[in-house]
Write a protein that holds these residues in place. Structure first.
Motif, PDB file in Angstrom:
ATOM      1  N   THR A   1       0.860  -1.186   0.000  1.00 32.93           N
ATOM      2  CA  THR A   1       0.000   0.000   0.000  1.00 32.93           C
ATOM      3  C   THR A   1       0.893   1.233   0.000  1.00 32.93           C
ATOM      4  OG1 THR A   1      -1.797  -1.117   1.168  1.00 32.93           O
ATOM      5  CG2 THR A   1      -1.786   1.289   1.241  1.00 32.93           C
ATOM      6  N   ILE A   2       0.707   2.064  -1.032  1.00 35.39           N
ATOM      7  CA  ILE A   2       1.543   3.250  -1.217  1.00 35.39           C
ATOM      8  C   ILE A   2       0.670   4.496  -1.144  1.00 35.39           C
ATOM      9  CG2 ILE A   2       3.040   4.511  -2.829  1.00 35.39           C
ATOM     10  CD1 ILE A   2       4.365   2.034  -1.719  1.00 35.39           C
ATOM     11  N   GLY A   3       1.073   5.446  -0.337  1.00 38.14           N
ATOM     12  CA  GLY A   3       0.404   6.742  -0.305  1.00 38.14           C
ATOM     13  C   GLY A   3       1.214   7.754  -1.096  1.00 38.14           C
ATOM     14  N   ILE A   4       0.541   8.683  -1.747  1.00 38.10           N
ATOM     15  CA  ILE A   4       1.233   9.749  -2.493  1.00 38.10           C
ATOM     16  C   ILE A   4       0.706  11.085  -2.005  1.00 38.10           C
ATOM     17  CG2 ILE A   4       1.770  10.737  -4.747  1.00 38.10           C
ATOM     18  CD1 ILE A   4       1.400   8.019  -5.996  1.00 38.10           C
ATOM     19  N   ILE A   5       1.621  11.926  -1.547  1.00 42.10           N
ATOM     20  CA  ILE A   5       1.281  13.249  -1.019  1.00 42.10           C
ATOM     21  C   ILE A   5       2.057  14.295  -1.819  1.00 42.10           C
ATOM     22  CG2 ILE A   5       1.748  14.786   0.951  1.00 42.10           C
ATOM     23  CD1 ILE A   5      -0.665  13.260   1.527  1.00 42.10           C
ATOM     24  N   GLY A   6       1.441  15.431  -2.041  1.00 43.15           N
ATOM     25  CA  GLY A   6       2.127  16.523  -2.720  1.00 43.15           C
ATOM     26  C   GLY A   6       1.174  17.677  -2.933  1.00 43.15           C
TER      27      GLY A   6
ATOM     28  N   SER B   1     -11.950  12.286  -0.897  1.00 46.37           N
ATOM     29  CA  SER B   1     -11.905  13.679  -0.436  1.00 46.37           C
ATOM     30  C   SER B   1     -13.274  14.186   0.013  1.00 46.37           C
ATOM     31  CB  SER B   1     -11.362  14.580  -1.550  1.00 46.37           C
ATOM     32  OG  SER B   1     -12.173  14.470  -2.705  1.00 46.37           O
ATOM     33  N   ALA B   2     -14.356  13.580  -0.537  1.00 46.61           N
ATOM     34  CA  ALA B   2     -15.698  14.077  -0.219  1.00 46.61           C
ATOM     35  C   ALA B   2     -16.373  13.268   0.881  1.00 46.61           C
ATOM     36  CB  ALA B   2     -16.566  14.066  -1.485  1.00 46.61           C
ATOM     37  N   VAL B   3     -15.628  12.340   1.500  1.00 43.63           N
ATOM     38  CA  VAL B   3     -16.226  11.577   2.596  1.00 43.63           C
ATOM     39  C   VAL B   3     -15.606  12.026   3.910  1.00 43.63           C
ATOM     40  CG1 VAL B   3     -16.660   9.599   1.096  1.00 43.63           C
ATOM     41  CG2 VAL B   3     -14.555   9.665   2.436  1.00 43.63           C
ATOM     42  N   ASP B   4     -16.322  11.809   4.994  1.00 45.20           N
ATOM     43  CA  ASP B   4     -15.807  12.210   6.309  1.00 45.20           C
ATOM     44  C   ASP B   4     -14.672  11.293   6.734  1.00 45.20           C
ATOM     45  OD1 ASP B   4     -17.021   9.961   8.158  1.00 45.20           O
ATOM     46  OD2 ASP B   4     -18.591  10.573   6.748  1.00 45.20           O
ATOM     47  N   THR B   5     -13.916  11.720   7.730  1.00 43.36           N
ATOM     48  CA  THR B   5     -12.730  10.977   8.148  1.00 43.36           C
ATOM     49  C   THR B   5     -13.074   9.590   8.683  1.00 43.36           C
ATOM     50  OG1 THR B   5     -12.857  12.124  10.280  1.00 43.36           O
ATOM     51  CG2 THR B   5     -11.341  13.025   8.633  1.00 43.36           C
TER      52      THR B   5
ATOM     53  N   ALA C   1      -3.767  11.409  -1.891  1.00 40.44           N
ATOM     54  CA  ALA C   1      -4.644  12.109  -0.945  1.00 40.44           C
ATOM     55  C   ALA C   1      -4.060  13.463  -0.583  1.00 40.44           C
ATOM     56  CB  ALA C   1      -4.843  11.272   0.309  1.00 40.44           C
ATOM     57  N   GLN C   2      -4.943  14.349  -0.155  1.00 39.86           N
ATOM     58  CA  GLN C   2      -4.523  15.637   0.396  1.00 39.86           C
ATOM     59  C   GLN C   2      -4.387  15.542   1.917  1.00 39.86           C
ATOM     60  OE1 GLN C   2      -3.704  18.168  -1.516  1.00 39.86           O
ATOM     61  NE2 GLN C   2      -4.351  17.158  -3.418  1.00 39.86           N
TER      62      GLN C   2
ATOM     63  N   SER D   1       0.482  21.648   9.467  1.00 42.95           N
ATOM     64  CA  SER D   1      -0.608  22.570   9.083  1.00 42.95           C
ATOM     65  C   SER D   1      -1.959  21.891   9.249  1.00 42.95           C
ATOM     66  CB  SER D   1      -0.416  23.055   7.648  1.00 42.95           C
ATOM     67  OG  SER D   1      -0.547  21.985   6.733  1.00 42.95           O
ATOM     68  N   GLN D   2      -2.035  20.590   8.908  1.00 47.40           N
ATOM     69  CA  GLN D   2      -3.308  19.873   9.041  1.00 47.40           C
ATOM     70  C   GLN D   2      -3.647  19.603  10.503  1.00 47.40           C
ATOM     71  OE1 GLN D   2      -3.388  16.403   6.513  1.00 47.40           O
ATOM     72  NE2 GLN D   2      -3.141  17.607   4.639  1.00 47.40           N
TER      73      GLN D   2
END
Length: 575
Positions: A362-367, A499-503, A526-527, A568-569
């Motif tokens: 499982t790979i996450g990509i952030i940027g 992105s449009a669903v709750d956590t 993901a953001q 920041s998040q």
């Protein structure tokens, strides 16, 4: 160009050939009728032979009936052939568009392709219908009527020869000036269709910002631009008919004057003069029809050119459909990959990417926005091809796979969630058309979609409407995830698709993925860092490059970009 487009007449060639054949019969009858009329006047009416008048009148009626039948058959054959040709042409265009890569669609634009499939094909259909009728009828009528007119009176025939240079000059003028104007008009159609499409897709945004009046004004500007372009093109074409009619009426007036004098001097019989006028009318009408045919070709030439461009466009991505290669596993390797949307190594979206992903990882990509995260993952199912370097799936270059095989093994949930008209069940079966109800329910539970689907009165048989207008953004995302899961792929890519669903829902989806997709390679763009922090590894991208790779803990220590995003998040969450 014309050969390519006309090759799609296909099985309607029979009707296209029968049309001119029946037209020959129609023309033959029409040319002979004035000759019979002359005999009735000169040999029957003048001599008071009622029996001769009745006999020849009956023959004339019979010839008229035959002419009508031949004409009706020609009209039917031309209509069937033209509509069948248009159907084949639209089908060929649609099939070609389905073979296009994203780069090909970007080149033409969606609005332009819509215009070419509708307005342009209709223009070609009308031109084709006119061609198979008038391109045979007018020359045959012109030749036959000229022979009969000269046979009636060679001296008087000289009059209508003066009409030919005038008509020829007017046709040449219209053709030379009209074509570029029609090209401009069709481009304005593209712009207007683009505006309509954009407005209808974004109608909720328009209403949310109360911009209806602004959009109405912009659309009026588009339609006014189309009107002006149409007027500029059509005003040249409509000049043709008055010029042709003027020439025809002047010619007839001249023939009546000179022919009348000749009849007074007994140089021509009354019946001959009457039939001669009929033949001259037929000749001039044939010339007018030929002129209109040339003008129609000018009008349709721009459309033929635009349709031809689509038909000959080579897909930017070549399908290796002869290959029998299949993916052994879900491993992915990027080897020195660079990518440009413009095939320009000086304008790269991705620059020298090297990344190895193990099967089942499982790979996450952030940027940040514009860091080319989406561009990177779109190279895996070959939505675009790398400009330089190689992308390997299952240990093999993606270019060695048949496209269908590759894309069956790679499920991708795009940033823009697209659903189609039909029921929820119909949309889900895009992932697997043979999926059982149990498989559908399992996929929907994994995507946290089952509960809200069952809240609808019709459950899985709920009609979504065009584009899924009666479900929310988050519900759309979950349905698209379920649809992707039904493919049972070796690789699944979620491009910012939660992105449009709750956590809480996001967490539930990720948990279901870990439990049910242990052998599936999962890539999550993901953001929110919370969406990727429990991934095996996280890729940090900036400016089209990979700046860091590691676990959440590793990146917190060594990646300044990742740490800034996280802080920041977290600060936003605390506040």
């Amino acid at each position: 160009m014309y050969k390519t487009v006309l090759s799609h007449v296909g099985k309607y060639k029979k009707q296209a050939i029968l049309c001119p054949v029946t037209i020959i019969g129609e023309v033959a009858m029409e040319v002979l009728i004035p000759a019979v009329m002359a005999l009735i006047i000169d040999n029957g009416i003048k001599k008071g032979d009622i029996g001769y008048v009745a006999k020849m009148g009956g023959l004339m009626v019979l010839m008229s009936v035959f002419s009508l039948c031949f004409g009706a058959l020609a009209a039917r054959f031309s209509a069937v052939a033209a509509m069948g040709f248009a159907k084949n042409l639209r089908s060929a265009l649609f099939r070609r568009v389905q073979d296009f890569s994203f780069a090909n669609v970007d080149k033409f634009s969606t609005a332009s392709l819509t215009t070419r499939l509708t307005t342009d094909v209709t223009n070609i259909q009308n031109a084709f219908m006119m061609f198979i009728r008038m391109a045979f009828r007018s020359p045959i009528m012109l030749v036959c009527a000229t022979i009969m007119a000269v046979k009636q009176n060679a001296k008087l025939s000289i009059v209508f020869l003066f009409a030919i240079p005038v008509l020829g000059a007017s046709i040449i003028f219209i053709i030379s000036k009209a074509h570029p104007r029609f090209e401009k008009m069709l481009k304005q159609y593209d712009a207007m269709n683009g505006k309509v499409q954009e407005n209808l897709v974004g109608i909720r945004v328009v209403k949310a910002f109360a911009r209806e009046e602004y959009e109405k004004k912009r659309f009026e500007e588009n339609t006014e631009a189309v009107r002006k372009a149409q007027f500029a093109a059509e005003k040249l074409v409509i000049m043709g008919m008055p010029i042709m009619q003027l020439v025809m009426y002047i010619s007839i007036a001249a023939i009546l004057y000179f022919g009348g004098n000749m009849a007074v001097n007994h140089d021509i019989a009354t019946g001959q003069l009457s039939s001669f006028i009929s033949y001259v009318t037929q000749i001039l009408m044939s010339l007018m029809m030929l002129s209109m045919l040339f003008i129609m070709f000018v009008v349709s030439r721009a459309s033929i050119q635009r349709v031809h461009e689509v038909l000959i466009e080579e897909p930017a991505i070549k399908d290796n459909d002869d290959s029998e290669v299949s993916a052994n596993d879900g491993s992915i390797i990027f080897e020195d990959v660079s990518f440009s949307y413009y095939d320009d190594m000086n304008n790269l979206a991705l620059d020298n990417i090297n990344l190895s992903i193990e099967s089942g990882e499982t790979i996450g990509i952030i940027g940040g926005t514009g860091s080319s995260k989406t561009s990177l993952v779109q190279l895996i199912p070959r939505l675009y091809d790398a400009t330089a370097g190689r992308v390997l799936v299952g240990g093999r270059d993606v270019k060695s796979y048949p496209l269908k095989t590759l894309r069956d093994q790679v499920a991708m949930v795009l940033q823009k969630n697209v659903l189609f008209s039909g029921t929820i069940r119909d949309n889900l079966r895009w992932g697997d058309e043979n999926a059982t109800d149990d498989e559908i329910i399992k996929a929907c539970k994994s995507a946290c979609a089952h509960d809200f689907i069952m809240s609808f009165p019709d459950g899985y048989d709920t009609d979504l409407g065009q584009g899924g207008v009666n479900v929310s953004g988050g519900q759309k995302q979950r349905l698209c995830i379920a649809r992707a899961l039904l493919k049972k792929p070796k690789i699944i890519i979620l491009d910012d698709s939660t992105s449009a669903v709750d956590t809480a829902t996001d967490s539930s989806i990720r948990k279901a993925f870990r439990e049910n997709l242990a052998d599936t390679t999962t890539i999550i763009i993901a953001q929110r860092i919370s969406s990727v922090m429990d991934a095996d590894r996280i890729v940090v991208m900036d400016g089209g490059k990979i700046t860091d790779v590691g676990t959440h803990e590793e990146l917190m220590e060594k990646s300044e970009i990742y740490r800034e995003v996280y802080d920041s998040q977290q600060k936003g969450a605390d506040e």
